[in-house]
Design a protein around this motif. Structure first.
Motif, PDB file in Angstrom:
ATOM      1  N   MET A 274       0.827  -1.205   0.000  1.00 47.82           N
ATOM      2  CA  MET A 274       0.000   0.000   0.000  1.00 47.82           C
ATOM      3  C   MET A 274       0.864   1.259   0.000  1.00 47.82           C
ATOM      4  SD  MET A 274      -3.096  -0.867   2.642  1.00 47.82           S
ATOM      5  CE  MET A 274      -4.358  -2.062   2.215  1.00 47.82           C
ATOM      6  N   VAL A 275       0.444   2.222  -0.793  1.00 49.31           N
ATOM      7  CA  VAL A 275       1.116   3.521  -0.822  1.00 49.31           C
ATOM      8  C   VAL A 275       0.063   4.602  -0.661  1.00 49.31           C
ATOM      9  CG1 VAL A 275       2.578   5.097  -2.113  1.00 49.31           C
ATOM     10  CG2 VAL A 275       2.902   2.644  -2.366  1.00 49.31           C
ATOM     11  N   ASP A 276       0.220   5.417   0.356  1.00 44.00           N
ATOM     12  CA  ASP A 276      -0.705   6.532   0.604  1.00 44.00           C
ATOM     13  C   ASP A 276      -0.004   7.824   0.208  1.00 44.00           C
ATOM     14  OD1 ASP A 276      -2.562   8.324   1.449  1.00 44.00           O
ATOM     15  OD2 ASP A 276      -2.693   7.580   3.513  1.00 44.00           O
ATOM     16  N   ILE A 277      -0.346   8.331  -0.989  1.00 43.07           N
ATOM     17  CA  ILE A 277       0.308   9.543  -1.497  1.00 43.07           C
ATOM     18  C   ILE A 277      -0.441  10.800  -1.058  1.00 43.07           C
ATOM     19  CG2 ILE A 277       1.131  10.672  -3.622  1.00 43.07           C
ATOM     20  CD1 ILE A 277       1.212   7.995  -4.961  1.00 43.07           C
ATOM     21  N   ALA A 278      -1.635  10.632  -0.459  1.00 42.24           N
ATOM     22  CA  ALA A 278      -2.502  11.772  -0.145  1.00 42.24           C
ATOM     23  C   ALA A 278      -2.042  12.526   1.104  1.00 42.24           C
ATOM     24  CB  ALA A 278      -3.933  11.290   0.063  1.00 42.24           C
ATOM     25  N   VAL A 279      -2.334  13.826   1.115  1.00 42.03           N
ATOM     26  CA  VAL A 279      -2.151  14.672   2.286  1.00 42.03           C
ATOM     27  C   VAL A 279      -3.409  15.536   2.406  1.00 42.03           C
ATOM     28  CG1 VAL A 279      -0.788  16.474   3.402  1.00 42.03           C
ATOM     29  CG2 VAL A 279       0.346  14.769   1.966  1.00 42.03           C
ATOM     30  N   PRO A 280      -4.262  15.368   3.446  1.00 41.13           N
ATOM     31  CA  PRO A 280      -4.178  14.397   4.537  1.00 41.13           C
ATOM     32  C   PRO A 280      -4.241  12.957   4.027  1.00 41.13           C
ATOM     33  CG  PRO A 280      -5.862  16.085   4.955  1.00 41.13           C
ATOM     34  CD  PRO A 280      -5.471  16.213   3.534  1.00 41.13           C
ATOM     35  N   ARG A 281      -3.860  12.025   4.909  1.00 34.45           N
ATOM     36  CA  ARG A 281      -3.733  10.629   4.502  1.00 34.45           C
ATOM     37  C   ARG A 281      -5.079   9.974   4.223  1.00 34.45           C
ATOM     38  NH1 ARG A 281       0.756   8.657   8.882  1.00 34.45           N
ATOM     39  NH2 ARG A 281      -0.305  10.224  10.142  1.00 34.45           N
ATOM     40  N   ASP A 282      -5.080   9.106   3.199  1.00 37.62           N
ATOM     41  CA  ASP A 282      -6.268   8.332   2.836  1.00 37.62           C
ATOM     42  C   ASP A 282      -6.364   7.026   3.609  1.00 37.62           C
ATOM     43  OD1 ASP A 282      -7.222  10.130   0.951  1.00 37.62           O
ATOM     44  OD2 ASP A 282      -6.200   9.167  -0.730  1.00 37.62           O
TER      45      ASP A 282
END
Length: 422
Positions: A274-282
């Motif tokens: 898993m890679v969470d590239i979002a800010v805020p986190r997904d």
């Protein structure tokens, strides 16, 4: 033997100007033929990408202003406006510039590999248009060879320098064969689009795009041959997903620990990357605590990207040395080739004089002259004829006061100064 490279790129011109100076694929053949017919250029090639438009020419008597004027006229621009953002490289510098471009050293993303393929396409189109001759052909082949050496002997293109590419590269480290893997992409923005493109290029088995609106997900899915679903469908899709990459604008987490835990049980604890590239986190941070989950955040990826950029910059120094060496070797070979025609003509002249003296010697033998006399006459006659033209020219050069040419002649004939004295 002189070359000229003229153009604009992302460093010198805005997107607006680059768009106006760009050549479409449909324009290139006609543009090349016009360039050669309306300027004094004998050979020409055009490289046109989103970040640059460059003209490569066999220069000879061709002036840079002549080419700049043609480029401005072709695109209906003011030549003065174009001059403010155009650059010109001539001779050795033009050769080095082409090699730097092909090696990815002049790209927006240092070391990116696509530019070499684009330059090969530019060469192929110029050949199709009939505007590439022996000089540019030699230069392009030397450029491709140098770029290949840079790719082979340095790490300039090996490490990812975009977040999207870094995410896919990490996935490849965990799943050796992406052809058997399914990816769930959450979001439908630019970053997810880049991730989808990289995954497709790596031969991923299946891509699922989940988004808040199905219409947006479907548009992206259609481009990459993927399957579109809503965010509410994520729990079902997790069961079959080996790779999950998320990048949305949501203010709250989209994927929680419980949903992932249930999916892992159904997967019989087969790992999920898993890679969470979002800010805020997904993705809830607690998901990373689960066994069989490899969770990376955007900060993790930025560290990878920064480290890889440093690696590329170090490799770039070696690459610059390889380019300099490649350019020097090419120009040396070109200068050596310039002597070939002169040597050929000189040999033909010497062989003609030899044949004349040989025929004379054969006639003397047929008339009964002794072999000793014939050989002496042959040697004397051949020596006199071979020295006649150089002797006349050397006297003329001396009379004209061109003493530097006399020094060159002494070097050409490998004469030691002491040998000319009695």
């Amino acid at each position: 033997m002189a070359f000229l490279a003229l153009g604009i790129n992302h460093k010198t011109a805005s997107v607006d100007v680059r768009e106006r100076v760009a050549f479409t694929p449909e324009q290139l053949v006609e543009a090349l033929r016009l360039l050669c017919s309306r300027t004094s250029s004998r050979e020409a090639a055009i490289l046109s990408t989103c970040n640059r438009s460059e003209l490569y020419l066999d220069q000879e008597s061709l002036a840079a202003d002549e080419v700049l004027q043609w480029l401005a006229d072709y695109h209906h621009l003011s030549v003065d406006d174009l001059r403010t953002c155009a650059y010109v490289h001539q001779g050795d510098l033009a050769v080095r510039h082409m090699m730097r471009v092909a090696s990815g050293l002049d790209s927006m993303v240092l070391g990116e590999p696509q530019i070499l393929g684009q330059m090969k396409s530019a060469y192929a189109v110029a050949r199709e248009a009939g505007t590439v001759g022996p000089m540019l052909s030699r230069l392009f082949q030397a450029t491709f060879s140098t770029a290949k050496t840079v790719r082979t002997d340095t790490a300039i293109g090996e490490n990812p320098v975009s977040v999207a590419f870094a995410a896919v590269s990490l996935a490849k480290q965990i799943f050796a064969d992406l052809h058997r893997s399914q990816a769930l992409l959450i979001g439908a923005g630019e970053t997810i689009s880049l991730v989808a493109r990289h995954l497709r290029d790596q031969g991923i088995k299946r891509i699922v795009v989940a988004n808040r609106t199905l219409e947006r997900a479907s548009l992206l899915a259609e481009e990459f041959g993927a399957h579109a679903v809503l965010l509410s469908d994520i729990p079902q899709e997790l069961v079959n997903s080996d790779i999950v990459i998320s990048s949305t604008a949501s203010q709250l987490p989209i994927l929680g620990k419980g949903a992932v835990e249930r999916a892992l049980k159904q997967r019989k604890h087969k790992p999920i990357f898993m890679v969470d590239i979002a800010v805020p986190r997904d993705i809830e941070p607690e998901v990373g605590e689960l066994d069989d989950v490899y969770l990376y955040t955007v900060d993790d990826l930025h560290e990878v990207v920064e480290e890889n950029l440093k690696s590329r910059q170090g490799a770039a120094q070696v690459a610059e040395e390889l380019v300099a060496s490649g350019a020097d070797d090419f120009m040396l070979r070109l200068r050596e080739l310039a002597a070939v025609d002169v040597l050929k003509a000189y040999r033909q002249q010497a062989e003609r004089l030899r044949d004349e003296e040989l025929a004379r010697a054969q006639r003397m033998l047929a008339n009964g002259a002794s072999a000793e006399d014939v050989l002496a006459q042959l040697a004397r006659g051949l020596t006199n004829k071979l020295l006649h033209a150089p002797s006349v020219q050397l006297k003329k050069i001396s009379a004209d006061g061109r003493f530097e040419a006399l020094a060159v002649a002494q070097e050409l004939f490998a004469l030691d100064e002491g040998e000319s004295k009695p």
